[in-house]
Each structure stands twice: as C-alpha cells, then as structure tokens.
Design a protein around this motif. Structure first.
Motif, PDB file in Angstrom:
ATOM      1  N   ARG A  39       0.810  -1.232   0.000  1.00 34.66           N
ATOM      2  CA  ARG A  39       0.000   0.000   0.000  1.00 34.66           C
ATOM      3  C   ARG A  39       0.838   1.275   0.000  1.00 34.66           C
ATOM      4  NH1 ARG A  39      -3.155  -3.588  -0.745  1.00 34.66           N
ATOM      5  NH2 ARG A  39      -4.765  -4.344   0.677  1.00 34.66           N
ATOM      6  N   LEU A  53       9.030   9.189  -3.774  1.00 31.66           N
ATOM      7  CA  LEU A  53       7.915  10.084  -4.071  1.00 31.66           C
ATOM      8  C   LEU A  53       7.405  10.710  -2.775  1.00 31.66           C
ATOM      9  CD1 LEU A  53       7.220   9.997  -7.067  1.00 31.66           C
ATOM     10  CD2 LEU A  53       5.039   8.983  -6.458  1.00 31.66           C
ATOM     11  N   GLY A  54       7.463   9.936  -1.706  1.00 32.63           N
ATOM     12  CA  GLY A  54       7.136  10.456  -0.371  1.00 32.63           C
ATOM     13  C   GLY A  54       8.378  10.374   0.513  1.00 32.63           C
ATOM     14  N   TYR A  73       8.651  18.797   1.118  1.00 32.63           N
ATOM     15  CA  TYR A  73       7.257  18.678   1.570  1.00 32.63           C
ATOM     16  C   TYR A  73       6.384  19.800   1.005  1.00 32.63           C
ATOM     17  CZ  TYR A  73       8.613  15.447   5.381  1.00 32.63           C
ATOM     18  OH  TYR A  73       9.065  14.398   6.133  1.00 32.63           O
ATOM     19  N   SER A  74       5.100  19.549   1.027  1.00 34.92           N
ATOM     20  CA  SER A  74       4.142  20.621   0.755  1.00 34.92           C
ATOM     21  C   SER A  74       4.159  21.581   1.945  1.00 34.92           C
ATOM     22  CB  SER A  74       2.737  20.036   0.601  1.00 34.92           C
ATOM     23  OG  SER A  74       2.302  19.482   1.836  1.00 34.92           O
ATOM     24  N   LEU A  89      -1.928   9.118  13.001  1.00 35.37           N
ATOM     25  CA  LEU A  89      -1.604   8.433  11.744  1.00 35.37           C
ATOM     26  C   LEU A  89      -2.842   7.725  11.197  1.00 35.37           C
ATOM     27  CD1 LEU A  89       1.942   6.891  12.340  1.00 35.37           C
ATOM     28  CD2 LEU A  89       1.307   8.514  10.549  1.00 35.37           C
TER      29      LEU A  89
HETATM   30  C1  HEC Z   1       1.363   7.585  -4.411  1.00 36.41           C
HETATM   31  C2  HEC Z   1       2.336   7.884  -3.364  1.00 36.41           C
HETATM   32  C3  HEC Z   1       2.006   7.630  -1.920  1.00 36.41           C
HETATM   33  C4  HEC Z   1       1.486   6.495  -1.334  1.00 36.41           C
HETATM   34  C5  HEC Z   1       1.034   5.215  -2.012  1.00 36.41           C
HETATM   35  C6  HEC Z   1       1.479   6.750   0.077  1.00 36.41           C
HETATM   36  N1  HEC Z   1       1.971   7.989   0.350  1.00 36.41           N
HETATM   37 FE1  HEC Z   1       2.338   8.810   2.163  1.00 36.41          FE
HETATM   38  N2  HEC Z   1       3.025  10.501   1.302  1.00 36.41           N
HETATM   39  C7  HEC Z   1       3.152  10.714  -0.054  1.00 36.41           C
HETATM   40  C8  HEC Z   1       3.628  12.052  -0.296  1.00 36.41           C
HETATM   41  C9  HEC Z   1       3.877  12.685  -1.667  1.00 36.41           C
HETATM   42  C10 HEC Z   1       3.811  12.646   0.969  1.00 36.41           C
HETATM   43  C11 HEC Z   1       4.263  14.065   1.269  1.00 36.41           C
HETATM   44  C12 HEC Z   1       3.010  14.896   1.435  1.00 36.41           C
HETATM   45  C13 HEC Z   1       3.229  16.388   1.490  1.00 36.41           C
HETATM   46  O1  HEC Z   1       4.377  16.864   1.407  1.00 36.41           O
HETATM   47  O2  HEC Z   1       2.197  17.070   1.575  1.00 36.41           O
HETATM   48  C14 HEC Z   1       3.434  11.647   1.954  1.00 36.41           C
HETATM   49  C15 HEC Z   1       3.472  11.835   3.324  1.00 36.41           C
HETATM   50  C16 HEC Z   1       3.192  10.871   4.259  1.00 36.41           C
HETATM   51  C17 HEC Z   1       3.325  11.040   5.688  1.00 36.41           C
HETATM   52  C18 HEC Z   1       3.833  12.286   6.412  1.00 36.41           C
HETATM   53  C19 HEC Z   1       5.329  12.060   6.633  1.00 36.41           C
HETATM   54  C20 HEC Z   1       6.063  13.163   7.342  1.00 36.41           C
HETATM   55  O3  HEC Z   1       7.314  13.101   7.358  1.00 36.41           O
HETATM   56  O4  HEC Z   1       5.448  14.080   7.897  1.00 36.41           O
HETATM   57  C21 HEC Z   1       2.975   9.867   6.267  1.00 36.41           C
HETATM   58  C22 HEC Z   1       2.948   9.560   7.738  1.00 36.41           C
HETATM   59  C23 HEC Z   1       2.613   8.964   5.197  1.00 36.41           C
HETATM   60  N3  HEC Z   1       2.756   9.605   3.991  1.00 36.41           N
HETATM   61  C24 HEC Z   1       2.210   7.662   5.390  1.00 36.41           C
HETATM   62  C25 HEC Z   1       1.836   6.793   4.370  1.00 36.41           C
HETATM   63  C26 HEC Z   1       1.442   5.416   4.577  1.00 36.41           C
HETATM   64  C27 HEC Z   1       1.490   4.711   5.923  1.00 36.41           C
HETATM   65  C28 HEC Z   1       1.081   4.919   3.374  1.00 36.41           C
HETATM   66  C29 HEC Z   1       0.506   3.562   3.061  1.00 36.41           C
HETATM   67  C30 HEC Z   1      -0.627   3.138   3.846  1.00 36.41           C
HETATM   68  C31 HEC Z   1       1.272   5.969   2.385  1.00 36.41           C
HETATM   69  N4  HEC Z   1       1.728   7.078   3.027  1.00 36.41           N
HETATM   70  C32 HEC Z   1       1.052   5.841   1.021  1.00 36.41           C
HETATM   71  C33 HEC Z   1       2.861   9.812  -1.043  1.00 36.41           C
HETATM   72  C34 HEC Z   1       2.306   8.557  -0.857  1.00 36.41           C
END
Ligand code: HEC
Length: 127
Positions: A39, A53-54, A73-74, A89
C-alpha cells in the motif's frame, strides 16, 4: 458399500482440510510489513531511510510532521504542527486531505484493520 463409505469419509477429511486451509488467512491478523509494501511501498521506504515520491517513514511514530531532511514537503504538511502518533496516523491514512488540507498525499485507506496493521509495523521501525 464399505468402499463407498470410506471414500466418503476420505472426501470429508479432504474437504475439512481444504476449508481449514482456506480460512487461515482470514482469521490471522493482516501482516503489516506486507501491507506496507503493497500500500505504501511505491512511495515510502523504511528499512533504507531514503526519500522517494514520499518521505521515508523510518521512525515516523513520534516524529514531527514535515521534518525529514532533503524531502520537499508541501507547505501544508510543514505547517501542520503535528507530531505523528498511532492515533493521528490512523486519521491521516483514513483521509490525508481532511486532516492536513493541501497535502500532496491523496491516497485514502478505508480498511481500518489494514491501517492498524501498517501503523503497528511502522511503530516498530524506530531508529
Ligand atoms: C502515491 C504515493 C504515496 C502512497 C502510495 C502513500 N503515500 Fe504517504 N506521502 C506521499 C507524499 C507525496 C507525501 C508528502 C506529502 C506532502 O508533502 O504534503 C506523503 C506523506 C506521508 C506522511 C507524512 C510524513 C512526514 O514526514 O510528515 C505519512 C505519515 C505517510 N505519507 C504515510 C503513508 C502510509 C502509511 C502509506 C501507506 C498506507 C502511504 N503514506 C502511502 C505519497 C504517498
């Protein structure tokens, strides 16, 4: 007659084994590591804390939102003023944009049991 009785008994045994095998995955808790890979893994890493990507999610529980160095980050996440916990979370994963308006993470995870398993997995991934 004897033979058909034992054939039926054998068939019943086979069926019950098959049913037990089929039920095992459903009754076991979801595997957080596998779910994370499926996921989240396309965008997030843990074991090798590298941004994709993240941002990487190694040690994310207890970490301030938007604090991984080298990740762009955004402004929304950076200004969110959140410290990630198992509770928030869960809310974020349910609907990231509802909790942090304007975040670039848009994926929603509707399955509560899966979120729980993934969060428990992340909780173990501390530095
Ligand atoms: C298609 C890509 C994508 C997927 C799939 C995705 N994320 Fe993300 N996630 C991102 C992006 C891009 C950001 C940065 C968001 C921002 O900067 O606003 C992010 C940010 C986050 C953050 C914040 C991290 C921080 O350092 O503050 C968390 C927690 C997170 N994701 C958890 C998850 C989890 C757990 C999953 C799976 C269940 C998941 N994400 C699935 C793209 C994704």
């Amino acid at each position: 007659m004897r033979r058909s009785v034992s054939a039926i008994a054998g068939l019943c045994l086979l069926l019950s084994v098959a049913v037990a095998a089929a039920q095992t995955p459903a009754s076991e808790p979801a595997n957080g590591e596998t779910l994370f890979r499926q996921r989240c893994g396309a965008c997030h890493q843990v074991a090798t804390p590298r941004n994709g990507l993240g941002p990487h999610l190694q040690g994310v529980v207890g970490r301030a939102a938007g604090s991984v160095g080298g990740y762009n980050y955004s402004p929304a996440i950076k200004g969110a003023g959140i410290v990630w916990s198992t509770d928030n979370l869960d809310g974020f994963l349910t609907n990231p944009g509802a909790m942090v308006r304007g975040t670039r993470m848009t994926q929603r995870f509707a399955n509560a049991a899966e979120r729980q398993a993934i969060i428990e997995f992340l909780q173990q991934k501390q530095d």
